[in-house]
Write a protein that holds these residues in place. Structure first.
Motif, PDB file in Angstrom:
ATOM      1  N   LEU A  12       7.641   1.865  -9.240  1.00 12.36           N
ATOM      2  CA  LEU A  12       6.507   1.050  -8.711  1.00 12.36           C
ATOM      3  C   LEU A  12       5.673   0.688  -9.625  1.00 12.36           C
ATOM      4  CD1 LEU A  12       5.720   3.706  -5.785  1.00 12.36           C
ATOM      5  CD2 LEU A  12       6.708   1.239  -5.414  1.00 12.36           C
ATOM      6  N   ILE A  13       4.952  -0.472  -9.571  1.00 14.42           N
ATOM      7  CA  ILE A  13       4.176  -0.815 -10.357  1.00 14.42           C
ATOM      8  C   ILE A  13       2.601  -0.548 -10.042  1.00 14.42           C
ATOM      9  CG2 ILE A  13       2.967  -3.159 -11.598  1.00 14.42           C
ATOM     10  CD1 ILE A  13       5.923  -4.270 -10.724  1.00 14.42           C
ATOM     11  N   GLU A  14       1.835   0.119 -10.956  1.00 11.85           N
ATOM     12  CA  GLU A  14       0.389   0.583 -10.610  1.00 11.85           C
ATOM     13  C   GLU A  14      -0.459  -0.854 -10.569  1.00 11.85           C
ATOM     14  OE1 GLU A  14      -3.094   3.476 -12.225  1.00 11.85           O
ATOM     15  OE2 GLU A  14      -0.957   3.846 -12.673  1.00 11.85           O
ATOM     16  N   GLY A  15      -1.384  -0.811  -9.660  1.00 13.01           N
ATOM     17  CA  GLY A  15      -2.377  -2.095  -9.789  1.00 13.01           C
ATOM     18  C   GLY A  15      -3.460  -1.770  -8.802  1.00 13.01           C
ATOM     19  N   PHE A  16      -4.030  -2.737  -8.363  1.00 13.19           N
ATOM     20  CA  PHE A  16      -5.145  -2.516  -7.340  1.00 13.19           C
ATOM     21  C   PHE A  16      -5.180  -3.682  -6.500  1.00 13.19           C
ATOM     22  CE2 PHE A  16      -7.233  -4.559 -10.946  1.00 13.19           C
ATOM     23  CZ  PHE A  16      -8.254  -5.592  -9.993  1.00 13.19           C
ATOM     24  N   ILE A  17      -5.955  -3.196  -4.985  1.00 11.82           N
ATOM     25  CA  ILE A  17      -6.324  -4.302  -4.095  1.00 11.82           C
ATOM     26  C   ILE A  17      -7.762  -4.313  -4.164  1.00 11.82           C
ATOM     27  CG2 ILE A  17      -6.383  -4.785  -1.753  1.00 11.82           C
ATOM     28  CD1 ILE A  17      -3.821  -3.480  -1.441  1.00 11.82           C
ATOM     29  N   ASP A  18      -8.438  -5.673  -4.095  1.00 10.53           N
ATOM     30  CA  ASP A  18      -9.458  -5.884  -4.349  1.00 10.53           C
ATOM     31  C   ASP A  18     -10.043  -6.551  -2.950  1.00 10.53           C
ATOM     32  OD1 ASP A  18     -12.198  -6.713  -4.956  1.00 10.53           O
ATOM     33  OD2 ASP A  18     -11.599  -7.949  -6.648  1.00 10.53           O
ATOM     34  N   SER A  19     -11.213  -6.141  -2.298  1.00 11.97           N
ATOM     35  CA  SER A  19     -11.472  -6.487  -1.019  1.00 11.97           C
ATOM     36  C   SER A  19     -12.762  -7.180  -1.155  1.00 11.97           C
ATOM     37  CB  SER A  19     -12.101  -5.294  -0.043  1.00 11.97           C
ATOM     38  OG  SER A  19     -13.084  -4.483  -0.523  1.00 11.97           O
ATOM     39  N   VAL A  44     -14.675   3.152   6.637  1.00 11.93           N
ATOM     40  CA  VAL A  44     -15.001   3.024   5.202  1.00 11.93           C
ATOM     41  C   VAL A  44     -13.759   4.052   4.688  1.00 11.93           C
ATOM     42  CG1 VAL A  44     -16.255   3.050   3.249  1.00 11.93           C
ATOM     43  CG2 VAL A  44     -17.093   2.364   5.665  1.00 11.93           C
ATOM     44  N   LEU A  45     -12.826   3.557   3.828  1.00  6.03           N
ATOM     45  CA  LEU A  45     -12.239   4.591   2.819  1.00  6.03           C
ATOM     46  C   LEU A  45     -12.783   4.623   1.480  1.00  6.03           C
ATOM     47  CD1 LEU A  45      -8.568   3.162   4.296  1.00  6.03           C
ATOM     48  CD2 LEU A  45      -9.790   5.283   4.943  1.00  6.03           C
ATOM     49  N   SER A  46     -13.348   3.700   1.117  1.00  5.98           N
ATOM     50  CA  SER A  46     -13.730   3.768  -0.193  1.00  5.98           C
ATOM     51  C   SER A  46     -15.071   2.814  -0.226  1.00  5.98           C
ATOM     52  CB  SER A  46     -13.008   3.368  -1.331  1.00  5.98           C
ATOM     53  OG  SER A  46     -13.658   3.084  -2.474  1.00  5.98           O
ATOM     54  N   SER A  47     -16.563   3.286  -0.959  1.00  7.61           N
ATOM     55  CA  SER A  47     -17.433   2.476  -1.119  1.00  7.61           C
ATOM     56  C   SER A  47     -17.070   1.329  -1.982  1.00  7.61           C
ATOM     57  CB  SER A  47     -18.887   3.157  -1.435  1.00  7.61           C
ATOM     58  OG  SER A  47     -18.413   3.814  -2.672  1.00  7.61           O
ATOM     59  N   SER A  48     -16.240   1.355  -2.899  1.00  9.74           N
ATOM     60  CA  SER A  48     -15.645   0.647  -3.877  1.00  9.74           C
ATOM     61  C   SER A  48     -14.958  -0.680  -3.219  1.00  9.74           C
ATOM     62  CB  SER A  48     -15.097   1.166  -4.961  1.00  9.74           C
ATOM     63  OG  SER A  48     -14.357   0.466  -5.759  1.00  9.74           O
ATOM     64  N   PRO A  49     -14.965  -1.763  -3.776  1.00  8.65           N
ATOM     65  CA  PRO A  49     -14.023  -2.754  -3.017  1.00  8.65           C
ATOM     66  C   PRO A  49     -12.640  -2.852  -3.763  1.00  8.65           C
ATOM     67  CG  PRO A  49     -15.800  -3.667  -4.895  1.00  8.65           C
ATOM     68  CD  PRO A  49     -15.912  -2.297  -4.635  1.00  8.65           C
ATOM     69  N   LYS A  50     -12.566  -1.943  -4.966  1.00  9.62           N
ATOM     70  CA  LYS A  50     -11.402  -1.796  -5.432  1.00  9.62           C
ATOM     71  C   LYS A  50     -10.840  -0.623  -5.293  1.00  9.62           C
ATOM     72  CE  LYS A  50     -11.111  -1.988 -10.118  1.00  9.62           C
ATOM     73  NZ  LYS A  50     -11.223  -2.706 -11.552  1.00  9.62           N
ATOM     74  N   VAL A  51      -9.298  -0.648  -4.841  1.00 17.55           N
ATOM     75  CA  VAL A  51      -8.422   0.434  -4.570  1.00 17.55           C
ATOM     76  C   VAL A  51      -7.011   0.569  -5.350  1.00 17.55           C
ATOM     77  CG1 VAL A  51      -7.308   1.807  -2.523  1.00 17.55           C
ATOM     78  CG2 VAL A  51      -9.677   0.469  -2.313  1.00 17.55           C
ATOM     79  N   LEU A  52      -7.139   1.793  -5.933  1.00 12.40           N
ATOM     80  CA  LEU A  52      -5.760   1.910  -6.800  1.00 12.40           C
ATOM     81  C   LEU A  52      -4.661   1.761  -5.553  1.00 12.40           C
ATOM     82  CD1 LEU A  52      -4.216   2.649  -9.318  1.00 12.40           C
ATOM     83  CD2 LEU A  52      -4.628   4.944  -8.658  1.00 12.40           C
ATOM     84  N   CYS A  53      -3.334   1.175  -6.127  1.00 12.05           N
ATOM     85  CA  CYS A  53      -2.351   1.321  -5.256  1.00 12.05           C
ATOM     86  C   CYS A  53      -1.028   1.119  -6.150  1.00 12.05           C
ATOM     87  CB  CYS A  53      -2.223   0.047  -4.217  1.00 12.05           C
ATOM     88  SG  CYS A  53      -2.298  -1.625  -4.674  1.00 12.05           S
ATOM     89  N   TYR A  54       0.119   1.046  -5.447  1.00 14.99           N
ATOM     90  CA  TYR A  54       1.299   1.069  -6.156  1.00 14.99           C
ATOM     91  C   TYR A  54       2.281  -0.065  -5.262  1.00 14.99           C
ATOM     92  CZ  TYR A  54      -0.210   5.110  -8.301  1.00 14.99           C
ATOM     93  OH  TYR A  54      -0.956   6.118  -9.070  1.00 14.99           O
ATOM     94  N   ARG A  55       2.806  -0.949  -6.055  1.00 14.16           N
ATOM     95  CA  ARG A  55       3.487  -1.935  -5.468  1.00 14.16           C
ATOM     96  C   ARG A  55       5.222  -2.059  -5.844  1.00 14.16           C
ATOM     97  NH1 ARG A  55       2.983  -8.591  -6.673  1.00 14.16           N
ATOM     98  NH2 ARG A  55       4.563  -9.047  -5.101  1.00 14.16           N
ATOM     99  N   CYS A  56       5.917  -2.232  -4.856  1.00 15.37           N
ATOM    100  CA  CYS A  56       7.446  -2.403  -4.997  1.00 15.37           C
ATOM    101  C   CYS A  56       7.675  -3.917  -4.887  1.00 15.37           C
ATOM    102  CB  CYS A  56       8.008  -1.470  -4.054  1.00 15.37           C
ATOM    103  SG  CYS A  56       9.879  -1.837  -4.285  1.00 15.37           S
ATOM    104  N   LYS A  57       8.057  -4.378  -5.936  1.00 15.67           N
ATOM    105  CA  LYS A  57       8.333  -5.825  -5.892  1.00 15.67           C
ATOM    106  C   LYS A  57       9.881  -6.043  -5.346  1.00 15.67           C
ATOM    107  CE  LYS A  57       5.563  -8.015  -9.264  1.00 15.67           C
ATOM    108  NZ  LYS A  57       5.444  -9.168 -10.569  1.00 15.67           N
TER     109      LYS A  57
END
Length: 70
Positions: A12-19, A44-57
């Motif tokens: 998996l590649i670590e990154g983030f999703i930005d809302s 609301v899961l996070s008050s931050s608009p950016k959430v850490l995630c992992y992506r499988c290409k």
């Protein structure tokens, strides 16, 4: 730490999703239109608009660990 995709075992590649400028929210599939399509609806899961995630290409999945959301 390297993580593997639980679907295909590819790294998996670590990154983030930005809302954007809004908080990161969860919307259930069967919510009404006002809850789904306004900034007032959703859990609301996070008050931050950016959430850490992992992506499988390889299999095009994104994994978010809710325990890692500040």
């Amino acid at each position: 730490m390297k993580l593997e995709c639980p679907y295909c075992n590819t790294d998996l590649i670590e990154g983030f999703i930005d809302s954007g400028r809004y908080s990161f929210k969860w919307h259930e599939k069967n919510m009404n239109l006002i809850e789904k399509f306004t900034v007032f609806g959703g859990e609301v899961l996070s008050s931050s608009p950016k959430v850490l995630c992992y992506r499988c290409k390889n299999c095009n999945k994104i994994i978010i660990d809710l325990n890692e959301i500040p």
